[in-house]
Design an enzyme around this catalytic site. Structure first.
Site, PDB file in Angstrom:
ATOM      1  N   ASP A  69       4.273   0.440  12.032  1.00 56.84           N
ATOM      2  CA  ASP A  69       2.998  -0.072  11.499  1.00 56.84           C
ATOM      3  C   ASP A  69       2.680  -1.477  12.002  1.00 56.84           C
ATOM      4  OD1 ASP A  69       3.380   1.479   8.217  1.00 56.84           O
ATOM      5  OD2 ASP A  69       2.888   2.271  10.189  1.00 56.84           O
ATOM      6  N   LYS A 108       0.850  -1.215   0.000  1.00 59.84           N
ATOM      7  CA  LYS A 108       0.000   0.000   0.000  1.00 59.84           C
ATOM      8  C   LYS A 108       0.880   1.257   0.000  1.00 59.84           C
ATOM      9  CE  LYS A 108      -1.593   1.745   4.030  1.00 59.84           C
ATOM     10  NZ  LYS A 108      -1.329   3.173   4.230  1.00 59.84           N
ATOM     11  N   ASN A 109       1.933   1.264   0.842  1.00 60.61           N
ATOM     12  CA  ASN A 109       2.719   2.493   1.004  1.00 60.61           C
ATOM     13  C   ASN A 109       3.693   2.750  -0.130  1.00 60.61           C
ATOM     14  OD1 ASN A 109       1.227   2.998   3.217  1.00 60.61           O
ATOM     15  ND2 ASN A 109       2.777   2.321   4.692  1.00 60.61           N
ATOM     16  N   ARG A 138      -8.955   0.490   4.496  1.00 61.74           N
ATOM     17  CA  ARG A 138      -8.013   1.364   3.779  1.00 61.74           C
ATOM     18  C   ARG A 138      -6.736   0.617   3.446  1.00 61.74           C
ATOM     19  NH1 ARG A 138      -5.929   5.498   7.262  1.00 61.74           N
ATOM     20  NH2 ARG A 138      -4.502   5.662   5.512  1.00 61.74           N
ATOM     21  N   ARG A 163       0.715  15.079  11.991  1.00 51.89           N
ATOM     22  CA  ARG A 163       1.528  14.598  10.851  1.00 51.89           C
ATOM     23  C   ARG A 163       1.824  15.751   9.885  1.00 51.89           C
ATOM     24  NH1 ARG A 163      -0.638   9.019   8.785  1.00 51.89           N
ATOM     25  NH2 ARG A 163       1.408   8.929   7.845  1.00 51.89           N
ATOM     26  N   CYS A 221      -3.998  12.652  10.427  1.00 49.44           N
ATOM     27  CA  CYS A 221      -4.951  11.548  10.409  1.00 49.44           C
ATOM     28  C   CYS A 221      -5.109  11.138  11.867  1.00 49.44           C
ATOM     29  CB  CYS A 221      -4.423  10.404   9.564  1.00 49.44           C
ATOM     30  SG  CYS A 221      -3.081   9.565  10.363  1.00 49.44           S
TER      31      CYS A 221
HETATM   32  C1  EPZ Z   1       4.574   6.668   5.933  1.00 49.74           C
HETATM   33  O1  EPZ Z   1       3.938   7.785   6.515  1.00 49.74           O
HETATM   34  C2  EPZ Z   1       3.489   5.595   5.886  1.00 49.74           C
HETATM   35  N1  EPZ Z   1       2.353   6.070   5.096  1.00 49.74           N
HETATM   36  C3  EPZ Z   1       3.024   5.257   7.304  1.00 49.74           C
HETATM   37  O2  EPZ Z   1       2.130   4.163   7.189  1.00 49.74           O
HETATM   38  C4  EPZ Z   1       4.231   4.810   8.129  1.00 49.74           C
HETATM   39  O3  EPZ Z   1       3.814   4.577   9.451  1.00 49.74           O
HETATM   40  C5  EPZ Z   1       5.297   5.905   8.114  1.00 49.74           C
HETATM   41  O4  EPZ Z   1       5.666   6.206   6.742  1.00 49.74           O
HETATM   42  C6  EPZ Z   1       6.560   5.511   8.881  1.00 49.74           C
HETATM   43  O5  EPZ Z   1       7.102   4.363   8.305  1.00 49.74           O
HETATM   44  C7  EPZ Z   1       2.460   6.062   3.751  1.00 49.74           C
HETATM   45  O6  EPZ Z   1       3.484   5.706   3.195  1.00 49.74           O
HETATM   46  C8  EPZ Z   1       1.237   6.522   2.993  1.00 49.74           C
HETATM   47  P1  EPZ Z   1       7.039   9.836   7.938  1.00 49.74           P
HETATM   48  P2  EPZ Z   1       4.685   9.221   6.462  1.00 49.74           P
HETATM   49  O7  EPZ Z   1       7.069  11.045   7.078  1.00 49.74           O
HETATM   50  O8  EPZ Z   1       5.429   9.357   5.193  1.00 49.74           O
HETATM   51  C9  EPZ Z   1       7.158  13.239  11.231  1.00 49.74           C
HETATM   52  C10 EPZ Z   1       0.190   2.935   7.650  1.00 49.74           C
HETATM   53  O9  EPZ Z   1      -0.312   2.485   8.699  1.00 49.74           O
HETATM   54  N2  EPZ Z   1       7.206  14.172  10.086  1.00 49.74           N
HETATM   55  O10 EPZ Z   1       8.165   8.879   7.871  1.00 49.74           O
HETATM   56  O11 EPZ Z   1       3.713  10.269   6.820  1.00 49.74           O
HETATM   57  C11 EPZ Z   1       5.793  12.580  11.361  1.00 49.74           C
HETATM   58  O12 EPZ Z   1       4.924  13.397  12.086  1.00 49.74           O
HETATM   59  C12 EPZ Z   1       0.762   4.329   7.628  1.00 49.74           C
HETATM   60  O13 EPZ Z   1       0.286   2.302   6.570  1.00 49.74           O
HETATM   61  C13 EPZ Z   1       7.425  15.524  10.320  1.00 49.74           C
HETATM   62  O14 EPZ Z   1       7.551  15.956  11.456  1.00 49.74           O
HETATM   63  O15 EPZ Z   1       5.710   9.018   7.660  1.00 49.74           O
HETATM   64  C14 EPZ Z   1       6.123  11.285  12.076  1.00 49.74           C
HETATM   65  O16 EPZ Z   1       6.208  11.533  13.476  1.00 49.74           O
HETATM   66  C15 EPZ Z   1       0.644   5.026   8.974  1.00 49.74           C
HETATM   67  N3  EPZ Z   1       7.457  16.373   9.256  1.00 49.74           N
HETATM   68  C16 EPZ Z   1       7.517  10.947  11.564  1.00 49.74           C
HETATM   69  O17 EPZ Z   1       8.049  12.152  11.004  1.00 49.74           O
HETATM   70  C17 EPZ Z   1       7.324  15.920   7.970  1.00 49.74           C
HETATM   71  O18 EPZ Z   1       7.399  16.744   7.027  1.00 49.74           O
HETATM   72  C18 EPZ Z   1       7.507   9.850  10.497  1.00 49.74           C
HETATM   73  O19 EPZ Z   1       6.758  10.320   9.439  1.00 49.74           O
HETATM   74  C19 EPZ Z   1       7.105  14.547   7.755  1.00 49.74           C
HETATM   75  C20 EPZ Z   1       7.061  13.686   8.832  1.00 49.74           C
END
Ligand code: EPZ
Length: 433
Positions: A315, A23-24, A411, A126, A121
């Site tokens: 996850d 999915k991701n 989802r 996020r 979400c």
């Molecule tokens: C991706 O989310 C995945 N979603 C998430 O999967 C997964 O948990 C996550 O990566 C971590 O592996 C998709 O790929 C659609 P991050 P993403 O940017 O890209 C902070 C699921 O259950 N952050 O690595 O949003 C953020 O708040 C979902 O399938 C900032 O502060 O994750 C978080 O604490 C849930 N500023 C951390 O970094 C930013 O600009 C990790 O976020 C971006 C992120």
């Protein structure tokens, strides 16, 4: 009418579960296809709510999309010759987290992107500050405007999109992919340092390379992208979904009797496999499958701390907590990525678990007592993976569990009722109040 899952506990899981495309990855791959005016074919796409919702959005850009739907494996063909730029101010953009990938794709192809700021979400706010900082370093000017309680982003590249050396303050998966998308069509070379190393990054880089992009180092913490003039069509096979696979492997650890989880890449699951092996789970690891023989003995609770790849993935943390309720000992779980990921534990405690949660702003901990006899209850999914954790508890519990808010689960888990029923679980999707 609200749909809900009804789960009868106590059944063994025997047979084979087929894992689908990640999915991701797919959410980024589908949007990346809009970067070319040629045909892109993506194989093994999960037919999940997030994918269906994203397809509707891409169609609004005038992409022609054909879905070849043969049983579990779906192929999507996106014909982008009539693709047109348009502002993305539709509400469903801000409601869909992965819409942020439209920014990288559209500033790459059209050198501009105006859209509603993608929201948070159920895991918390996020933000996308790391994405936007990267785009500014590539030459974008970003103006934010508040209108009727919504934030509109106006992103332009009047002086052109140019390569840059970008350091990510945090190895964000989304920011890494998003900046990589834009950089493929920027003038000159971009390096992304402290890049995320998740397998989905490699998968997106693989498809972009098939489209003619020049990318080196995907999967390491330094990615180098040499900009090209245009991208072409391609055929891409998505990698298997390691989170879907890990979810069913943990179900099998407690309930499996010769249960095979098929079409996986075991190397993508090392963080989980090492913990399950230490726990005493009887796993047979093949080239592209994992077989759970049976539960010979009691498992020892093994503590985890979630982290970026290849650490234990956030996850899979919630399903792992349900597994810990069936081990002996009291075990600590530390969540360092999304501190809000323990909100469903109150429902597990209503079912008979004994989990103490200590929530922090940047880090949360749960202490999980083992040997809990779970009893079926009416519970509610608080997010996608929490829903999978509650289904797991329902499959273990005595009696019947109903799980509401299952839109979260739909989802991210394609055909979950069919896949579990095929191996002996008693789970059904019901309509009702
Ligand atoms: C991706 O989310 C995945 N979603 C998430 O999967 C997964 O948990 C996550 O990566 C971590 O592996 C998709 O790929 C659609 P991050 P993403 O940017 O890209 C902070 C699921 O259950 N952050 O690595 O949003 C953020 O708040 C979902 O399938 C900032 O502060 O994750 C978080 O604490 C849930 N500023 C951390 O970094 C930013 O600009 C990790 O976020 C971006 C992120």
């Amino acid at each position: 009418m609200q749909s809900y899952f009804k789960v009868e506990g106590g059944n063994k899981l025997t047979g084979s579960i087929e894992i689908n495309g990640a999915k991701n990855s797919i959410l980024a791959l589908l949007i990346a296809s809009s970067m070319t005016n040629q045909v892109v074919t993506i194989e093994d796409v999960q037919n999940i709510k997030d994918v269906r919702s994203l397809i509707k959005k891409i169609k609004k850009l005038n992409s022609t999309i054909i879905i070849n739907d043969n049983s579990f494996r779906k192929t999507i063909i996106l014909d982008n010759k009539n693709l047109k730029y348009r502002d993305l101010f539709m509400d469903e953009i801000s409601e869909f987290r992965a819409s942020y990938y439209f920014i990288g794709a559209m500033i790459g192809r059209y050198k501009k992107c105006n859209l509603l700021l993608p929201g948070g979400c159920f895991l918390g706010p996020r933000p996308i500050d790391l994405h936007l900082k990267g785009f500014e370093e590539l030459g974008c000017t970003i103006i934010e405007k508040e209108e009727n309680g919504k934030t509109k982003l106006f992103i332009d590249t009047k002086d052109g999109l140019h390569g840059s050396d970008i350091f990510l303050d945090f190895p964000s998966v989304g920011a890494t992919i998003n900046i990589m998308l834009a950089a493929t069509l920027a003038e000159g070379t971009t390096t992304i340092e402290n890049a995320a190393k998740e397998p989905e990054i490699i998968d997106v880089a693989t498809m972009l390379t098939s489209m003619g992009a020049i990318i080196k180092g995907a999967g390491t913490n330094v990615i180098t992208i040499s900009g090209v003039k245009k991208l072409n069509g391609c055929f891409h096979q998505t990698i298997p979904d390691r989170i879907e696979a890990g979810t069913y492997i943990m179900y099998g650890a407690v309930l499996g009797e010769n249960l095979i989880i098929n079409n996986i890449i075991p190397e993508h699951l090392e963080g989980l496999i090492s913990k399950l092996t230490k726990m005493g789970v009887n796993l047979k690891i093949g080239d592209d499958y994992i077989k759970i023989i049976n539960r010979k003995k009691e498992f020892k609770g093994v503590p985890i701390t979630t982290g970026v790849y290849p650490s234990f993935p956030t996850d899979l943390q919630q399903v792992y907590v349900t597994l810990l309720t069936q081990c002996y000992g009291t075990t600590n779980v530390t969540e360092t990525i999304f501190p809000d990921r323990f909100r469903h534990c109150e429902y597990l405690n209503e079912m008979g678990a004994n989990i103490k949660v200590n929530s922090g702003e940047y880090l949360s901990k749960a202490t999980v007592d083992g040997f809990s006899n779970l009893v079926g209850k009416d519970v509610m999914a608080t997010d996608l993976r929490a829903g999978a954790a509650l289904i797991f508890a329902g499959l273990i519990a005595d009696g019947t569990t109903t799980i509401k808010n299952i839109n979260h689960v739909l989802r991210g888990y394609d055909n979950i009722v069919e896949k579990l029923t095929l191996v002996g679980a008693k789970i059904e999707l019901c309509e009702g109040e």
